[in-house]
Design an enzyme around this catalytic site. Structure first.
Site, PDB file in Angstrom:
ATOM      1  N   ASP A 331     -32.118   2.361 -44.865  1.00  0.00           N
ATOM      2  CA  ASP A 331     -31.596   2.724 -46.186  1.00  0.00           C
ATOM      3  C   ASP A 331     -30.274   2.020 -46.374  1.00  0.00           C
ATOM      4  O   ASP A 331     -29.622   1.654 -45.402  1.00  0.00           O
ATOM      5  CB  ASP A 331     -31.271   4.222 -46.208  1.00  0.00           C
ATOM      6  CG  ASP A 331     -32.501   5.060 -46.379  1.00  0.00           C
ATOM      7  OD1 ASP A 331     -33.511   4.518 -46.833  1.00  0.00           O
ATOM      8  OD2 ASP A 331     -32.431   6.254 -46.054  1.00  0.00           O
ATOM      9  N   ASP A 642     -34.116   9.950 -45.393  1.00  0.00           N
ATOM     10  CA  ASP A 642     -33.397  11.222 -45.459  1.00  0.00           C
ATOM     11  C   ASP A 642     -34.091  12.232 -46.358  1.00  0.00           C
ATOM     12  O   ASP A 642     -33.990  13.423 -46.162  1.00  0.00           O
ATOM     13  CB  ASP A 642     -31.931  11.019 -45.900  1.00  0.00           C
ATOM     14  CG  ASP A 642     -31.801  10.080 -47.081  1.00  0.00           C
ATOM     15  OD1 ASP A 642     -32.842   9.836 -47.743  1.00  0.00           O
ATOM     16  OD2 ASP A 642     -30.698   9.602 -47.361  1.00  0.00           O
ATOM     17  N   ASP A 646     -39.652  10.933 -47.713  1.00  0.00           N
ATOM     18  CA  ASP A 646     -39.637   9.879 -46.697  1.00  0.00           C
ATOM     19  C   ASP A 646     -40.477  10.272 -45.486  1.00  0.00           C
ATOM     20  O   ASP A 646     -40.765   9.430 -44.637  1.00  0.00           O
ATOM     21  CB  ASP A 646     -38.198   9.611 -46.223  1.00  0.00           C
ATOM     22  CG  ASP A 646     -37.360   8.942 -47.299  1.00  0.00           C
ATOM     23  OD1 ASP A 646     -37.965   8.289 -48.174  1.00  0.00           O
ATOM     24  OD2 ASP A 646     -36.128   9.076 -47.271  1.00  0.00           O
TER      25      ASP A 646
HETATM   26  P1  ATP Z   1     -30.845   4.521 -50.221  1.00  0.00           P
HETATM   27  O1  ATP Z   1     -30.138   3.259 -50.447  1.00  0.00           O
HETATM   28  O2  ATP Z   1     -30.213   5.330 -49.162  1.00  0.00           O
HETATM   29  O3  ATP Z   1     -32.323   4.405 -50.188  1.00  0.00           O
HETATM   30  P2  ATP Z   1     -30.127   5.477 -52.747  1.00  0.00           P
HETATM   31  O4  ATP Z   1     -29.159   6.591 -52.723  1.00  0.00           O
HETATM   32  O5  ATP Z   1     -29.643   4.156 -53.205  1.00  0.00           O
HETATM   33  O6  ATP Z   1     -30.731   5.492 -51.369  1.00  0.00           O
HETATM   34  P3  ATP Z   1     -31.758   7.129 -54.300  1.00  0.00           P
HETATM   35  O7  ATP Z   1     -30.965   8.245 -53.794  1.00  0.00           O
HETATM   36  O8  ATP Z   1     -33.233   7.194 -54.316  1.00  0.00           O
HETATM   37  O9  ATP Z   1     -31.398   5.816 -53.573  1.00  0.00           O
HETATM   38  O10 ATP Z   1     -31.241   6.798 -55.755  1.00  0.00           O
HETATM   39  C1  ATP Z   1     -31.912   5.912 -56.595  1.00  0.00           C
HETATM   40  C2  ATP Z   1     -31.171   5.776 -57.892  1.00  0.00           C
HETATM   41  O11 ATP Z   1     -31.081   7.054 -58.534  1.00  0.00           O
HETATM   42  C3  ATP Z   1     -29.728   5.316 -57.732  1.00  0.00           C
HETATM   43  O12 ATP Z   1     -29.622   3.933 -57.777  1.00  0.00           O
HETATM   44  C4  ATP Z   1     -29.041   5.938 -58.917  1.00  0.00           C
HETATM   45  O13 ATP Z   1     -29.174   5.124 -60.037  1.00  0.00           O
HETATM   46  C5  ATP Z   1     -29.825   7.202 -59.163  1.00  0.00           C
HETATM   47  N1  ATP Z   1     -29.135   8.347 -58.555  1.00  0.00           N
HETATM   48  C6  ATP Z   1     -28.711   8.486 -57.296  1.00  0.00           C
HETATM   49  N2  ATP Z   1     -28.136   9.674 -57.098  1.00  0.00           N
HETATM   50  C7  ATP Z   1     -28.203  10.330 -58.269  1.00  0.00           C
HETATM   51  C8  ATP Z   1     -27.800  11.635 -58.713  1.00  0.00           C
HETATM   52  N3  ATP Z   1     -27.213  12.494 -57.902  1.00  0.00           N
HETATM   53  N4  ATP Z   1     -28.043  11.953 -59.989  1.00  0.00           N
HETATM   54  C9  ATP Z   1     -28.651  11.101 -60.815  1.00  0.00           C
HETATM   55  N5  ATP Z   1     -29.051   9.882 -60.474  1.00  0.00           N
HETATM   56  C10 ATP Z   1     -28.839   9.485 -59.210  1.00  0.00           C
END
Ligand code: ATP
Length: 899
Positions: A331, A642, A646
């Site tokens: 990730d 996480d 997954d």
């Molecule tokens: P990783 O890189 O660890 O896979 P990530 O945090 O980039 O995870 P996700 O958590 O699936 O990936 O988030 C995907 C998208 O959702 C992010 O790019 C963001 O635009 C949006 N996002 C992330 N966190 C939130 C949140 N708390 N509320 C709303 N949108 C969110």
């Protein structure tokens, strides 16, 4: 209260249940009541059937084929009147069992302490505040808050739910998650259909809910049946199984040889007693009986070493597999990056603002673009944009140890800080805009929405991935607060501009709602007003950069798999130095998006997956496809995760790695390994340790087998040629037991060789007994035979008594094994290159062994028991020369044919 524990909770109304358990659902229990109930009901832990008691484990040490042979031999020798032999044999059996028991207990202890460090936590409502507490401290009557990814901590009567789905397969066998709600059910409803009950140990796969705890610990449904659940055979791994199989085959072969040689000796009219003892000695000498146990111990030592480096192994085979990992899929957020988000740019009402300040400190302001006359607080769109970020938010900023930290999602923490920099106060805004309903963030959905009541009207705020939010909007807000038609292209190009600097971009929107509105999937994503974008920096971890470089040098590919935008991911990937054949440092990295993955069939994905270092906007289901594609190319794949979704990818991966801090219970449950610091560098450390462990296993095997083969050969030759035994059966027993413990085991403490991470990963199909080990077995066993037999015959021909000649033969055996121990410390380097003092255990072991040999040679009681005799200095000189010759020949072989 005890009488209440067998109520039909599903039949009663939620309110009624709360009343019976004497708890106000909106506040939960207070501290004193919790303490009182804890002392009354005890901790919320299931006392599982203890795996094995210490005594049982000790007795099991006797349950081994070799021990049966020895016990039988001890009894037969007693029957034949050979009391000394009989007592020594039985004494050896006892010592062997004691040492085995001691070693196994240590291994079990190491593993036990790890599993107890993996305690789960749960969220409860106590005295009006929501708290994270260890699941063990939950009591009947506690109000528990569940969200997707949680493990249900106790049996719970649900009071309210929001799209709650719980995976109850461990209890009911039903593979699809069960939909849950809070309505009561007829009394006779069976367990699997009680939709208003959450059962301890089951996993929340979607949505949210609250409930009141009705049973804890052994009183839960799972507690009642846990007596039926057998504890897994936690000490077995593919390698130990292979080795056990191998030793069984060897055992049969040796038994056949021993009995044939017994018959052969009798036919040549040798005394039955002698032949019997010779056959026993052959069996004892040649069977590598300590091998499976030693391997388990080496693995367990590896587990403790990995734990010191922040990687907790949940399943023992992972220690082995880690060393052979060829690709790590990681990730981005939090693993490769710091997960310390700070908003740096805001675009709202067609204006671009920068935000000053670092981390979660509230110092800093929102700075208007130079050419604009609209001050930030005069821009209504901006105000609404930061307010949306503040309210559509579940995080909290806490002030601890003179700095601010985030409780909850760091992305949301950053949004609280940017709103405060604008001038909004979190607590006041929460009171002014009371939250009535919400749709929580789920990775699949990529957005979150909340419904608020303010001045008798209702408003919905939405935040999430830009593409998703734009799908829901038809207009956008201007600085004046008026709206205009949405210009998707302009917003997308602003998004790209921010993302290509490596910033994570979130979009915000709002809409007014009727006074009785609620939120659900269907009504949310229509006719919303776009408010703006916020771009936040999440710097790559310093240590991740060097860990990525180390992995790549070790021939382990690193792939970043993220839910974030392609441009953000690409910028971060470049900073990290991710390399793929299509992405050399400095070049443009090739990024594949989730959309592109969806368009490829499995074969196409398998073909393309190798060359791509970055996968962006990937959904959890696609992670599973990626793992399978990599595996069908023969890769040994480690995958991090996480979230609750997954889990399938973590299970499918050769090593599933869950995050200890941000990971959900579901992910941890599915994983083979958990990182206590969520840090990529710890994966690299674990791979390095894994390689070290595997190398030590091979070294141990390469030391053990030649010594066993040598012992077997000496006895066999003597039997075949009808010669006087150069080593007596009792002496073989002595050599076998003492050298394995004092010499062989010291290889478990061998430090990792330098350059271990500069070699390519091990090929999983490479046989354990490869050419190198087989050649070593050949060289060393023949050397043992020639030296022992040679010196023995030489002494006899010089007129030495047979007792002395045998003592010399035994000593030459032990000395060669001790020298060979230093050869075995590396397959390619000499012990001088490694540094003689780098494994003090080996030196200590060899010194101790020599002390034992002096006793064996000179102590009168040992002379009596083992029929030995003192030898002189010149004899030691000859023995030493044999040891040195053997040592040099093995070193010569290393140099001539490096591994
Ligand atoms: P990783 O890189 O660890 O896979 P990530 O945090 O980039 O995870 P996700 O958590 O699936 O990936 O988030 C995907 C998208 O959702 C992010 O790019 C963001 O635009 C949006 N996002 C992330 N966190 C939130 C949140 N708390 N509320 C709303 N949108 C969110």
């Amino acid at each position: 209260m005890e009488t209440l524990l067998d109520k039909h909770w599903h039949y009663l109304d939620g309110e009624e249940v709360a009343q019976l358990l004497d708890v106000p659902p909106s506040k939960g229990l207070d501290k004193f009541e919790v303490e009182h109930r804890l002392s009354h009901f005890g901790e919320n832990v299931i006392s599982v059937k203890k795996s094995k008691t210490s005594l049982e484990r000790f007795l099991l040490q006797f349950h081994q084929p070799l021990v049966y042979i020895l016990i039988a031999a001890g009894m037969v020798t007693a029957f034949l009147g050979e009391w000394v032999d009989s007592l020594v044999i039985l004494g050896v059996v006892l010592i062997n069992a004691l040492v085995g028991h001691f070693q196994e207990s240590n291994a079990v202890k190491a593993l036990d302490s790890l599993s107890s460090s993996m305690n789960t936590e749960a969220t409860v409502l106590r005295a009006g505040e929501s708290l994270r507490v260890p699941a063990a401290l939950i009591v009947p009557g506690d109000i528990v808050i569940l969200k997707s990814g949680d493990k249900v901590p106790a049996d719970i009567r649900l009071l309210s739910t929001k799209e709650l789905r719980i995976d109850e397969s461990m209890l009911t066998g039903e593979s699809l998650p069960a939909d849950k709600n809070s309505s009561s059910l007829p009394k006779e409803t069976i367990l699997a259909e009680r939709h208003c009950i959450g059962y301890a140990g089951t996993l929340v796969s979607f949505g949210q809910g609250t409930g009141v705890v009705t049973a804890t610990g052994n009183n839960t449904e799972i507690g009642l049946i846990s007596g039926l659940i057998d504890t897994a055979d936690e000490l077995a791994t593919p390698l130990t199984r292979k080795i056990t199989q191998f030793s069984h085959i060897l055992l049969i072969a040796i038994l056949v040889t021993a009995s044939t040689s017994f018959v052969f000796g009798i036919l040549r009219s040798q005394p039955v007693n002698d032949m019997f003892m010779a056959a026993v000695a052959l069996a004892v000498g040649a069977i590598p009986e300590g091998l499976p146990a030693a391997i388990t111990i080496i693995l367990a030592l590896g587990v403790s070493r990995m734990a010191e480096r922040k990687a907790i192994i949940r399943k023992l085979p992972a220690v082995e597999t880690l060393g052979g990992t060829t690709v790590i899929c990681s990730d981005k957020t939090g693993t490769l990056t710091e997960n310390q988000m700070t908003v740096q740019e805001i675009r709202s009402g067609n204006l671009a603002y920068t935000v000053s300040g670092t981390g979660y400190g509230k110092e800093g302001t929102i700075i208007a673009p130079e050419n604009s006359n609209t001050a930030p607080d005069a821009n209504i769109a901006l105000r609404e944009c930061v307010r949306a970020g503040l309210l559509c938010n579940d995080a909290k900023i806490l002030h601890k140890k003179e700095r601010n930290i985030v409780e909850g999602d760091p992305t949301e923490g950053a949004l609280i800080i940017s709103a405060e920099k604008f001038g909004l106060n979190h607590e006041e805004e929460k009171k002014r805009f009371r939250r009535i309903d919400e749709l929580p963030f789920e990775s699949e959905r990529q957005f979150m929405a909340t419904l608020h009541e303010h001045d008798h009207s209702r408003v919905i705020y939405l935040k999430g991935a830009v593409e998703k939010v734009l799908e829901c909007c038809t207009e956008s807000m201007l600085p004046s607060g008026e709206t205009t038609l949405l210009d998707k292209e302009a917003i997308t190009s602003a998004q790209h501009e921010i993302a290509s600097k490596g910033l994570r971009v979130l979009a915000f929107a709002c809409k007014h709602a009727s006074s009785d509105a609620t939120i659900d999937q269907t009504n949310i994503c229509v006719e919303m007003t776009f408010l703006g974008l916020q771009g936040m920096i999440d710097p790559p971890r310093e240590e991740a950069m060097s860990a990525v470089a180390a992995c790549q040098e070790a021939g382990v590919k690193v792939k970043m798999i993220t839910g974030d935008h392609a441009l953000t991911a690409e910028a971060i990937g470049k900073k990290l130095g991710l390399r793929g054949s299509a992405c050399n440092v400095g070049d443009d990295c090739r990024v594949m998006t989730g959309k592109e993955i969806a368009e490829l069939c499995d074969d196409e994905l398998t073909q393309q997956v190798e060359d791509i270092p970055i996968f962006a906007r990937v959904s959890p289901e696609q992670k599973l496809r990626l793992v399978m594609a990599l595996q069908s190319n023969g890769e040994v794949c480690a995958m991090t995760g996480d979230g609750v979704n997954d889990a399938p990818a973590l299970k499918q991966a050769d090593i599933g790695i869950a995050m200890g801090i941000t990971g959900t219970e579901v992910a941890k449950e599915a994983a083979d390994m958990v990182l206590t610091d969520d840090n990529f560098a710890s994966i690299e450390a674990a791979v390095e340790e894994g390689r070290g462990v595997f190398a030590n296993l091979l070294k141990f095997i390469a030391w053990t087998l030649p010594t066993n083969a040598g012992e077997g050969l000496v006895i066999l030759t003597a039997i075949l040629f009808g010669a006087t035994f150069p080593i007596l059966p009792l002496q073989i027993l002595w050599i076998n037991m003492t050298t394995a413990m004092c010499l062989g085991m010291m290889l478990a403490f061998e430090p990792k060789e330098p350059g271990i991470m500069q070699k390519p990963p091990r090929n999983p199909n490479h046989p354990i007994l490869d050419k190198v080990i087989l050649r070593r077995i050949g060289i060393v066993s023949v050397l043992l035979l020639l030296s022992a037999l040679g010196l023995f015959e030489w002494e006899l021909s010089n007129g030495a008594p047979v007792g002395k000649a045998r003592t010399i033969a035994v000593n030459v055996f032990v000395v060669i094994e001790a020298f060979y121990l230093f050869n075995a410390r590396s397959f390619s380097r000499s012990p001088f290159e490694l540094g003689l003092t780098t494994n003090l255990w080996a030196i200590g072991g060899a010194a101790f062994m020599m002390g034992l040999q002096l006793l064996f040679t000179y102590a009168p009681f040992m002379n009596n028991i083992f029929a030995t005799a003192p030898i002189d200095l010149l004899d030691w000189g000859k023995i030493l020369v044999c040891g040195l010759i053997s040592f040099s020949l093995v070193e010569f072989d290393k140099k001539r044919r490096p591994q």
